[in-house]
Design a protein around this motif. Sequence first.
Motif, short mmCIF file in Angstrom:
data_model
loop_
_atom_site.label_atom_id
_atom_site.label_comp_id
_atom_site.label_asym_id
_atom_site.label_seq_id
_atom_site.Cartn_x
_atom_site.Cartn_y
_atom_site.Cartn_z
N GLN A 249 0.89 -1.26 0.22
CA GLN A 249 0.14 -0.14 -0.07
C GLN A 249 0.85 1.34 -0.08
OE1 GLN A 249 -3.09 0.28 3.20
NE2 GLN A 249 -2.83 2.41 3.20
N ASP A 250 2.07 1.29 0.70
CA ASP A 250 2.85 2.41 0.88
C ASP A 250 3.51 2.94 -0.60
OD1 ASP A 250 2.32 2.12 3.49
OD2 ASP A 250 3.97 1.10 4.02
N SER A 251 3.44 1.82 -1.33
CA SER A 251 4.27 2.22 -2.70
C SER A 251 3.14 2.43 -3.82
CB SER A 251 4.91 0.92 -3.00
OG SER A 251 5.90 0.63 -2.19
N LEU A 252 1.90 2.38 -3.43
CA LEU A 252 0.76 2.54 -4.59
C LEU A 252 0.32 4.01 -4.30
CD1 LEU A 252 -0.87 -0.86 -4.19
CD2 LEU A 252 0.90 -0.30 -5.83
N GLY A 253 0.63 4.73 -3.79
CA GLY A 253 0.13 6.20 -3.61
C GLY A 253 -1.45 6.11 -3.29
N ALA A 254 -2.10 6.96 -3.95
CA ALA A 254 -3.43 7.19 -3.97
C ALA A 254 -4.16 5.83 -4.17
CB ALA A 254 -4.09 8.20 -4.83
N PHE A 255 -3.59 4.78 -4.97
CA PHE A 255 -4.21 3.76 -5.09
C PHE A 255 -4.05 2.60 -4.04
CE2 PHE A 255 -3.00 5.60 -9.55
CZ PHE A 255 -4.04 5.53 -10.08
N GLY A 256 -3.13 3.05 -3.17
CA GLY A 256 -2.96 2.19 -2.14
C GLY A 256 -4.22 1.89 -1.15
N ASP A 257 -5.03 2.85 -1.08
CA ASP A 257 -6.38 3.05 -0.25
C ASP A 257 -7.32 3.68 -1.16
OD1 ASP A 257 -7.97 2.77 1.79
OD2 ASP A 257 -7.05 4.33 3.03
N PRO A 258 -7.96 3.19 -2.06
CA PRO A 258 -8.86 3.74 -2.85
C PRO A 258 -10.04 4.33 -1.91
CG PRO A 258 -8.32 1.73 -3.94
CD PRO A 258 -7.71 1.81 -2.52
N GLY A 259 -10.34 5.65 -2.10
CA GLY A 259 -11.38 6.31 -1.46
C GLY A 259 -11.39 6.24 -0.07
N GLY A 260 -10.18 6.03 0.55
CA GLY A 260 -9.62 6.15 1.86
C GLY A 260 -10.50 5.08 2.83
N PHE A 261 -11.02 3.72 2.03
CA PHE A 261 -11.80 2.73 2.87
C PHE A 261 -10.91 2.35 3.91
CE2 PHE A 261 -13.10 -1.76 2.95
CZ PHE A 261 -14.57 -1.42 3.51
N ARG A 262 -9.73 1.91 3.68
CA ARG A 262 -9.01 1.18 4.78
C ARG A 262 -8.60 2.07 5.90
NH1 ARG A 262 -3.50 -2.29 3.49
NH2 ARG A 262 -4.20 -3.89 5.00
N SER A 263 -8.56 3.52 5.69
CA SER A 263 -8.37 4.61 6.87
C SER A 263 -9.67 4.47 7.51
CB SER A 263 -7.88 5.89 6.25
OG SER A 263 -6.66 5.90 5.64
N ILE A 264 -10.66 4.55 6.89
CA ILE A 264 -12.05 4.86 7.60
C ILE A 264 -12.46 3.62 8.42
CG2 ILE A 264 -14.62 4.64 7.28
CD1 ILE A 264 -13.94 6.32 4.21
N THR A 265 -12.09 2.37 7.88
CA THR A 265 -12.44 1.09 8.63
C THR A 265 -11.49 1.05 9.61
OG1 THR A 265 -10.99 -0.38 7.22
CG2 THR A 265 -13.23 -0.21 6.66
N THR A 266 -10.31 1.45 9.82
CA THR A 266 -9.29 1.22 10.84
C THR A 266 -9.65 2.07 11.87
OG1 THR A 266 -7.44 0.79 9.36
CG2 THR A 266 -6.69 1.75 11.26
N ALA A 267 -10.14 3.51 11.53
CA ALA A 267 -10.64 4.36 12.50
C ALA A 267 -11.71 3.71 13.31
CB ALA A 267 -10.98 5.42 11.96
N ARG A 268 -12.25 2.76 12.80
CA ARG A 268 -13.56 2.23 13.45
C ARG A 268 -13.16 0.84 14.08
NH1 ARG A 268 -15.32 5.57 10.03
NH2 ARG A 268 -17.51 6.58 10.05
N GLY A 269 -11.73 0.68 14.14
CA GLY A 269 -11.47 -0.74 14.76
C GLY A 269 -11.41 -1.97 13.90
N ILE A 270 -11.61 -1.86 12.57
CA ILE A 270 -11.57 -2.88 11.72
C ILE A 270 -10.57 -2.80 10.96
CG2 ILE A 270 -12.94 -4.08 9.90
CD1 ILE A 270 -15.33 -2.74 10.76
N THR A 271 -9.49 -3.88 10.78
CA THR A 271 -8.30 -3.88 10.08
C THR A 271 -8.28 -5.17 9.18
OG1 THR A 271 -7.01 -4.89 11.72
CG2 THR A 271 -7.07 -2.53 11.56
N TYR A 272 -8.03 -5.08 8.06
CA TYR A 272 -7.91 -6.17 7.23
C TYR A 272 -6.65 -6.12 6.37
CZ TYR A 272 -9.14 -2.76 3.39
OH TYR A 272 -9.08 -1.57 2.59
N ASN A 273 -5.96 -7.44 6.31
CA ASN A 273 -4.83 -7.84 5.55
C ASN A 273 -5.03 -8.54 4.44
OD1 ASN A 273 -2.70 -6.11 7.01
ND2 ASN A 273 -3.77 -7.10 8.63
N LEU A 274 -4.19 -8.50 3.33
CA LEU A 274 -4.06 -9.64 2.29
C LEU A 274 -2.74 -9.87 2.09
CD1 LEU A 274 -6.32 -8.21 -0.49
CD2 LEU A 274 -6.84 -9.97 1.22
N LEU A 275 -2.53 -11.17 1.86
CA LEU A 275 -1.20 -11.94 1.94
C LEU A 275 -1.13 -12.98 0.68
CD1 LEU A 275 1.75 -12.06 3.11
CD2 LEU A 275 0.92 -14.03 4.32
#
Length: 455
Positions: A40-66
């Motif tokens: 995500q850190d290397s994808l710029g604005a494409f790393g968190d489209p629409g800020g979805f990850r930041s929104i969910t993290t602020a609410r206590g929900i984190t997700y990861n893909l490996l």
Amino acid sequence: MALAVLAASPVKSEPGQTGAVDDRPAQSASLEADRPPSIQDSLGAFGDPGGFRSITTARGITYNLLYTNEVLGNVAGGVRRGPIHAGKLEAALTVDLDRLVGWTGWAAFANVFQIHDTGGLRDRSFQRLITVSNIEAYPSTRLSELWLERTSENGNLSLRMGQLVADGEFFSSDTGKIFLSNDWPTITGANLPSGGPAYPLSTPGLRLRWTPDGSVSALVAIFNGDPGNQASVNRTGLNFRLNDAPLVMGEVQLRSTPGADGLRGSVKLGGYRHFGQFDDYRFDRSGLPLANIDSNETAKQHAGTSGIYAVLDKHLYRPDGGDEDAGVFAYTRVSTSPSDRNLVDLWADGGIVVAGLVPNRPKDTFGLSFIYARIGENARRFDQDRMSFASPFDIVRSYEATIELTYQFNLDPGWTVQPDIQYIFNPGGGIVDPSLPSRPIRGGAVFGIRSTLTY
């Protein structure tokens, strides 16, 4: 279990990272700060489209893909040569229920695997006991873990309940995680029903963890003792078995505080007890050798099996100005189990890992490891009995071993590429080659390369 540690630990850990890991759930304030290195850190604005990850993290929900994929092939020895491709996509979800709904001290976790390959190298090519690749499993889409955890207000005590695995917290070395063959130890995987509650299988259970301070932890867990065969009984991870004999595990973890030189280490002492019934490897119920023509061919039964183990991780050298994950590290694990009812009665592995010492490659890691598994005495004696009572051309099994050399290139945060070489000694402990029964399967070399992407 890799993402379970990534998502739920206050101290980050990923394959190849060294250092002590505290497996207590992350507190609300640290969820984002402790996010592991990510593409995500290397994808710029494409790393968190629409800020979805930041929104969910602020609410206590984190997700990861490996996503891990690799090509491996044996170039010598074994029963079949040639390459195989294997891949595993893991999705993990962690929920801080305190932040989300106000349940103080509660967290939830779930992860799912999509496993795909073109044929397991361990079984197809070598018919061996020790893992070649720690992502190898029956091709399927399956649930792994699904649990709730309650942590005390001071963070010292936690209770985890649900669909659990043992290999994420018990009997594991943080230093050894870089190696492809580093896995749930052979002595448990070969001896416990269906291999025990370890990748890719999980089973219902409870785990209690006590961590009074940063230097000591104590864990105890009870699992349903048979997760079910991954290919035929529990193909999707949704077979929540509750009626099998239990498996109980306990472990004490001792961690040293870094001194003036910045060096640290840890020792883990543990054991387990399975309360099921286990066949004797040599004798029948009347006391005759099973290989005797007069035997009733019904193995003697033993009430339960058990084992004890120790794990040592040590930071040996840290360069001037290097961070806590730089330098030279060593680890070893050793375990023993009763030889009358277990295929493997002695097991050990260990190795050296070097991190952050390659000029201009501060995040690269490389290492050399070994694994040794000894066939139990009764299984060896059974082979000798067969030579006495039946065919003189039978082979007496003895041990299996592996040496592995690997180098992990850190190409970008969240992306590693890893060439790997393994040499396998005495596959299966010395079992007969099906194409030439007068000799055992020959050992051989495995070459491969792995790519791992983390988001």
